[in-house]
Design a protein around this motif. Structure first.
Motif, PDB file in Angstrom:
ATOM      1  N   TYR A  41       0.733  -1.320   0.030  1.00 45.57           N
ATOM      2  CA  TYR A  41      -0.026   0.030  -0.151  1.00 45.57           C
ATOM      3  C   TYR A  41       0.994   1.433  -0.186  1.00 45.57           C
ATOM      4  O   TYR A  41       0.670   2.352  -0.766  1.00 45.57           O
ATOM      5  N   ALA A  42       2.004   1.215   0.986  1.00 42.32           N
ATOM      6  CA  ALA A  42       2.704   2.429   1.014  1.00 42.32           C
ATOM      7  C   ALA A  42       3.604   2.680  -0.260  1.00 42.32           C
ATOM      8  O   ALA A  42       3.699   3.913  -0.591  1.00 42.32           O
ATOM      9  N   THR A  43       3.878   1.430  -1.031  1.00 42.60           N
ATOM     10  CA  THR A  43       4.594   1.588  -2.329  1.00 42.60           C
ATOM     11  C   THR A  43       3.777   2.344  -3.351  1.00 42.60           C
ATOM     12  O   THR A  43       4.300   3.264  -4.017  1.00 42.60           O
ATOM     13  N   GLY A  44       2.459   1.860  -3.315  1.00 34.81           N
ATOM     14  CA  GLY A  44       1.547   2.488  -4.462  1.00 34.81           C
ATOM     15  C   GLY A  44       1.387   4.301  -4.037  1.00 34.81           C
ATOM     16  O   GLY A  44       1.575   5.064  -4.835  1.00 34.81           O
ATOM     17  N   LEU A  45       1.272   4.445  -2.826  1.00 41.42           N
ATOM     18  CA  LEU A  45       1.235   5.827  -2.179  1.00 41.42           C
ATOM     19  C   LEU A  45       2.382   6.548  -2.560  1.00 41.42           C
ATOM     20  O   LEU A  45       2.441   7.546  -3.028  1.00 41.42           O
ATOM     21  N   LYS A  46       3.749   6.004  -2.237  1.00 40.58           N
ATOM     22  CA  LYS A  46       4.764   6.845  -2.537  1.00 40.58           C
ATOM     23  C   LYS A  46       4.970   7.133  -4.008  1.00 40.58           C
ATOM     24  O   LYS A  46       5.441   8.049  -4.384  1.00 40.58           O
ATOM     25  N   LEU A  47       4.612   6.042  -4.856  1.00 42.86           N
ATOM     26  CA  LEU A  47       4.980   6.474  -6.202  1.00 42.86           C
ATOM     27  C   LEU A  47       3.800   7.442  -6.740  1.00 42.86           C
ATOM     28  O   LEU A  47       4.197   8.130  -7.703  1.00 42.86           O
ATOM     29  N   ALA A  48       2.768   7.305  -6.114  1.00 44.54           N
ATOM     30  CA  ALA A  48       1.738   8.338  -6.748  1.00 44.54           C
ATOM     31  C   ALA A  48       1.987   9.844  -6.056  1.00 44.54           C
ATOM     32  O   ALA A  48       1.812  10.884  -6.533  1.00 44.54           O
ATOM     33  N   LYS A  49       2.831   9.886  -4.825  1.00 41.87           N
ATOM     34  CA  LYS A  49       2.980  10.918  -4.036  1.00 41.87           C
ATOM     35  C   LYS A  49       4.620  10.962  -3.916  1.00 41.87           C
ATOM     36  O   LYS A  49       4.885  10.913  -2.661  1.00 41.87           O
ATOM     37  N   PRO A  50       5.504  11.059  -4.430  1.00 38.24           N
ATOM     38  CA  PRO A  50       6.940  10.843  -4.290  1.00 38.24           C
ATOM     39  C   PRO A  50       7.546  12.155  -3.499  1.00 38.24           C
ATOM     40  O   PRO A  50       8.659  11.811  -2.817  1.00 38.24           O
ATOM     41  N   ASP A  51       6.753  13.174  -3.466  1.00 39.08           N
ATOM     42  CA  ASP A  51       7.423  14.270  -2.556  1.00 39.08           C
ATOM     43  C   ASP A  51       6.913  13.840  -1.083  1.00 39.08           C
ATOM     44  O   ASP A  51       7.711  14.709  -0.071  1.00 39.08           O
ATOM     45  N   MET A  52       5.889  13.016  -0.634  1.00 39.87           N
ATOM     46  CA  MET A  52       5.569  12.802   0.674  1.00 39.87           C
ATOM     47  C   MET A  52       6.547  11.902   1.301  1.00 39.87           C
ATOM     48  O   MET A  52       7.292  10.977   0.541  1.00 39.87           O
ATOM     49  N   LYS A  53       6.691  11.809   2.518  1.00 38.93           N
ATOM     50  CA  LYS A  53       7.609  11.035   3.217  1.00 38.93           C
ATOM     51  C   LYS A  53       6.536   9.935   3.922  1.00 38.93           C
ATOM     52  O   LYS A  53       6.028  10.098   4.608  1.00 38.93           O
ATOM     53  N   VAL A  54       6.819   8.825   3.330  1.00 37.48           N
ATOM     54  CA  VAL A  54       5.674   7.633   3.707  1.00 37.48           C
ATOM     55  C   VAL A  54       6.461   6.689   4.525  1.00 37.48           C
ATOM     56  O   VAL A  54       7.832   6.280   4.043  1.00 37.48           O
ATOM     57  N   PHE A  55       5.984   6.247   5.596  1.00 42.46           N
ATOM     58  CA  PHE A  55       6.564   5.423   6.513  1.00 42.46           C
ATOM     59  C   PHE A  55       5.627   4.272   7.249  1.00 42.46           C
ATOM     60  O   PHE A  55       4.429   4.732   7.081  1.00 42.46           O
ATOM     61  N   LEU A  56       6.051   3.416   7.509  1.00 46.66           N
ATOM     62  CA  LEU A  56       5.390   2.362   8.359  1.00 46.66           C
ATOM     63  C   LEU A  56       5.640   2.273   9.677  1.00 46.66           C
ATOM     64  O   LEU A  56       6.730   2.412  10.208  1.00 46.66           O
ATOM     65  N   PHE A  57       4.490   1.784  10.618  1.00 42.58           N
ATOM     66  CA  PHE A  57       4.662   1.554  11.797  1.00 42.58           C
ATOM     67  C   PHE A  57       3.776   0.423  12.291  1.00 42.58           C
ATOM     68  O   PHE A  57       2.713   0.611  11.954  1.00 42.58           O
ATOM     69  N   ALA A  58       4.502  -0.813  12.111  1.00 40.46           N
ATOM     70  CA  ALA A  58       3.821  -2.024  12.448  1.00 40.46           C
ATOM     71  C   ALA A  58       4.509  -3.047  13.222  1.00 40.46           C
ATOM     72  O   ALA A  58       5.682  -2.749  13.623  1.00 40.46           O
ATOM     73  N   GLY A  59       3.806  -4.147  13.599  1.00 42.43           N
ATOM     74  CA  GLY A  59       4.441  -5.016  14.499  1.00 42.43           C
ATOM     75  C   GLY A  59       5.334  -6.082  13.834  1.00 42.43           C
ATOM     76  O   GLY A  59       5.440  -6.172  12.609  1.00 42.43           O
ATOM     77  N   ASP A  60       5.899  -7.108  14.700  1.00 38.94           N
ATOM     78  CA  ASP A  60       6.889  -7.938  14.250  1.00 38.94           C
ATOM     79  C   ASP A  60       5.855  -9.196  13.317  1.00 38.94           C
ATOM     80  O   ASP A  60       6.380  -9.815  12.210  1.00 38.94           O
ATOM     81  N   GLY A  61       4.951  -9.411  13.905  1.00 41.13           N
ATOM     82  CA  GLY A  61       3.839 -10.624  13.408  1.00 41.13           C
ATOM     83  C   GLY A  61       3.584  -9.973  11.927  1.00 41.13           C
ATOM     84  O   GLY A  61       3.539 -10.733  11.055  1.00 41.13           O
TER      85      GLY A  61
END
Lengths: 297, 385
Positions: A91-111
């Motif tokens: 999801y973040a990949t798609g978002l980042k490619l559509a909005k390359p100027d944004m700083k897209v990051f993930l916050f998620a768990g080990d599982g």
């Protein structure tokens, strides 16, 4: 100061403004995290790092999956995407490619990131996709009540490993390194100052950056594994962890009874997906100029 | 013929359905494609990998179809017009993230070039057996829009239409092709770009603070924003309220799920595209879609030559299903005949909507080939008795 005095003093003051208030969705609080949980300090350290990163609040987007850690997306007052289990990276990949100027990051768990989402993780790292991945490793599936995860150490007790976990855990930094991440670090929630610096660096770094945050889960991991209170595990992490920035990936395994090695392990340069995309687009444009009039069919 | 796309100053081309579908997407403004190779849909991706970079768009090959579906939703949140193309096994993998696309009301287009299933099935041979999966494939209650082309021309036209619907009704829209239509090569008329205006995204004019991401307009569809526009919106797969915040209650569930289904159900008449022939005197009506509708043309003509009063309804929109239309038709005819390359998926829908007022004779085929005209003709004959 007596308790009575404190109350009087507070009543006469303006309502206090916390320095992070403007970064939080106040109307979503209180959050769901248990007392003693490490996600809180990891989350607030992330906000501190965002503020220091040089990016504005509007430039950030958070993408998360499913689980306790992934609920962070709902509390941050930025564009936030709480997606499906394990799938936050594509999801973040798609978002980042559509909005390359944004700083897209993930916050998620080990599982989320390494069990159901493991394949997405290695491929995004391989492509050096311009994303920052923050992984809260609390050694357990917390939200479903404490089943063993790919972060659970060998022998640890969980609700689905009552006799001790038989599966070896992943060594996340080693995996990220091998898959091609350009920035790899591991800290604990007892090392928030170092963690913040590391997060700022990760936000500023182009390409795929990865930070593992070892975090206590007293409610469903600690109480079954000799750390019934969050503070006990924090103390243990503080006292026993070894900082070694030069540690090799293979030395970063986590085992019960052995110190956890932490530090900023990898910081290297490799052409990122967006950089390659720019070069690729130039090639295409050149080709189009040369072949003007001939449409590809 | 249904006028799906306004065709002005056409250029005539000779191309496959898969390529025509890709060209239709580009005409509709598609600027992001994420996919994973799979027969018989690969040519859509191949054509996109060539054409998108040349038109300023992005082609990305993902690690699987789960990721492809996720990436097109992510790109759509970033303002892109996005699409993916797949076949049965990949379609199954997409069902998980399709649910998030439905519940977050994210515009995008999913092309399924159907092949024989279940499982790996018949990778290179035709079927229409994913029709019910398109309707019910992800868990939970929801409504979808699915279009079924019968020719390369319609692969172009209906892909344009799919993008339009996805923006208009804010949801992922399916183009349900099949192996024959995808690999068939024939004449395709491509209109000049200025005669097809990409359907605009329904961006809000409200300022941040006043805007509610899921507050419906009159047609039950909410206005939209993109990431980076300063709205700090929250997008979640949890049941949410108009503000987009999770709300775990029966009340919130009712509000959300009911509107998600109503926004399609109450607009059925606007969404359904169909073609009718000889219904005036019809006693028997053949209802079909996609390639099976095309192969039914000849036996229908033969049956009329034999004196049977046969009408024809070709569904270009299969979902939402034209329930009321079939019910009304059932009141005045003897029988429906429904040829399709599966074991009776849409035939069962026709039966449901006919409410016993007319017989329904399905013509089924497990996949791997088209219907023989004789079989369709025989069924029409037995319906006439």
């Amino acid at each position: 100061m007596s308790e009575e005095n404190m109350m009087t003093e507070n009543e006469t003051q303006e309502p206090s403004v916390h320095p992070m208030d403007s970064w939080l969705r106040q109307d979503r609080l209180p959050h769901i995290w248990c007392s003693g949980c490490g996600i809180g300090p990891a989350f607030s350290t992330t906000i501190s790092a965002m503020k220091e990163s040089g990016y504005t609040q509007e430039q950030f987007a958070i993408v998360s999956g499913i689980g306790c850690s992934s609920r962070a997306a709902g509390y941050l007052k930025i564009d936030s995407f709480h997606t499906t289990h394990g799938r936050a990276i594509p999801y973040a990949t798609g978002l980042k490619l559509a909005k390359p100027d944004m700083k897209v990051f993930l916050f998620a768990g080990d599982g989320d990131l390494f069990s159901i989402g493991g394949n997405h993780f290695i491929h995004a790292a391989r492509k050096n996709m311009d994303l920052t991945v923050i992984c809260i490793n609390n050694f357990i599936y917390g939200m479903t009540g404490g089943q063993f995860s790919p972060g659970t150490p060998l022998g640890a007790i969980s609700s689905t490993s009552p006799y001790g976990n038989e599966d070896s855990p992943f060594n996340f930094p080693h995996l990220a390194d091998a898959a091609g991440a350009v920035y790899v670090a591991r800290w604990t929630t007892a090392h928030v100052r170092q963690l913040k610096k590391s997060l700022v660096r990760a936000f500023q770094k182009k390409g795929f950056s990865f930070i593992e945050i070892i975090s206590p889960c007293p409610t469903v991991y600690g109480r079954r594994n000799k750390f019934p209170l969050g503070i006990q595990m924090m103390k243990n992490l503080h006292e026993t962890s070894i900082i070694n920035h030069n540690a090799k990936g293979s030395e970063l395994d986590i085992q019960i009874g052995k110190p956890i090695v932490i530090g900023n392990f990898i910081d290297r340069e490799r052409e990122t997906f967006l950089e390659r995309q720019a070069a690729f687009q130039e090639r295409v444009n050149k080709w189009l100029k040369e072949k003007k009039g001939e449409t590809g069919d | 013929m249904v006028d799906v796309v306004n065709k002005k100053d056409v250029s005539v081309r000779f191309m496959s359905g898969d390529k025509a579908c890709a060209e239709g997407a580009l005409m509709a403004g598609c600027n992001f494609f994420a996919g994973y190779p799979i027969t018989p849909a690969t040519e859509v991706a191949e054509h996109m990998s060539q054409r998108l970079p040349a038109t300023g768009g992005i082609y990305i090959q993902m690690e699987d179809e789960i990721a492809s579906m996720a990436a097109i939703l992510g790109a759509s949140w970033g303002g892109a017009k996005s699409m993916t193309a797949t076949s049965g096994p990949g379609f199954s993998l997409m069902m998980e993230n399709l649910g998030l696309g439905i519940v977050t009301e994210t515009p995008c287009v999913i092309v399924d070039v159907q092949r024989g299933g279940p499982s790996t099935g018949l990778p290179t041979l035709v079927s229409q057996s994913d029709m019910m999966q398109a309707k019910w494939g992800s868990h939970g209650d929801y409504e979808v829009i699915a279009l079924a082309p019968q020719s390369p021309q319609e692969c172009f036209d209906l892909t344009v239409k799919a993008f339009e619907y996805s923006e208009q009704y804010r949801l992922p829209v399916f183009v349900m092709m099949d192996e024959v239509v995808g690999h068939m090569t024939e004449k395709v008329e491509i209109p000049s770009p200025d005669s097809v205006k990409p359907y605009p995204r329904r961006y809000t004019k409200l300022p941040p603070g006043e805007y509610m991401p899921y507050r419906p307009q009159e047609d039950l569809v909410p206005e939209i924003v993109s990431a980076g526009q300063g709205y700090a919106v929250h997008v979640t797969g949890l049941t949410h309220n108009e503000k987009g915040y999770p709300e775990i209650s029966a009340k919130a569930q009712e509000n959300m799920v009911q509107r998600l289904t109503d926004k399609i159900k109450k607009n059925v008449k606007k969404i359904v595209l169909l073609e009718e022939e000889n219904l005036e005197d019809a006693e028997i009506v053949v209802v079909s879609y996609g390639i099976s509708a095309r192969t039914a043309q000849y036996p229908i003509e033969k049956a009329r030559e034999e004196g049977m009063k046969v009408g024809f309804v070709r569904l270009l929109t299969v979902w939402p299903f034209p329930e009321e239309y079939i019910d009304n038709l059932a009141k005045r005819i003897k029988a429906f005949v429904v040829p399709e390359i599966n074991l009776g998926q849409i035939g069962r829908e026709v039966e449901r909507c006919a409410h016993g007022q007319a017989k329904v004779l399905g013509i089924t085929h497990p996949g791997g080939g088209l219907h023989f005209p004789e079989k369709v003709l025989e069924t029409i004959r037995s319906a006439a008795q």
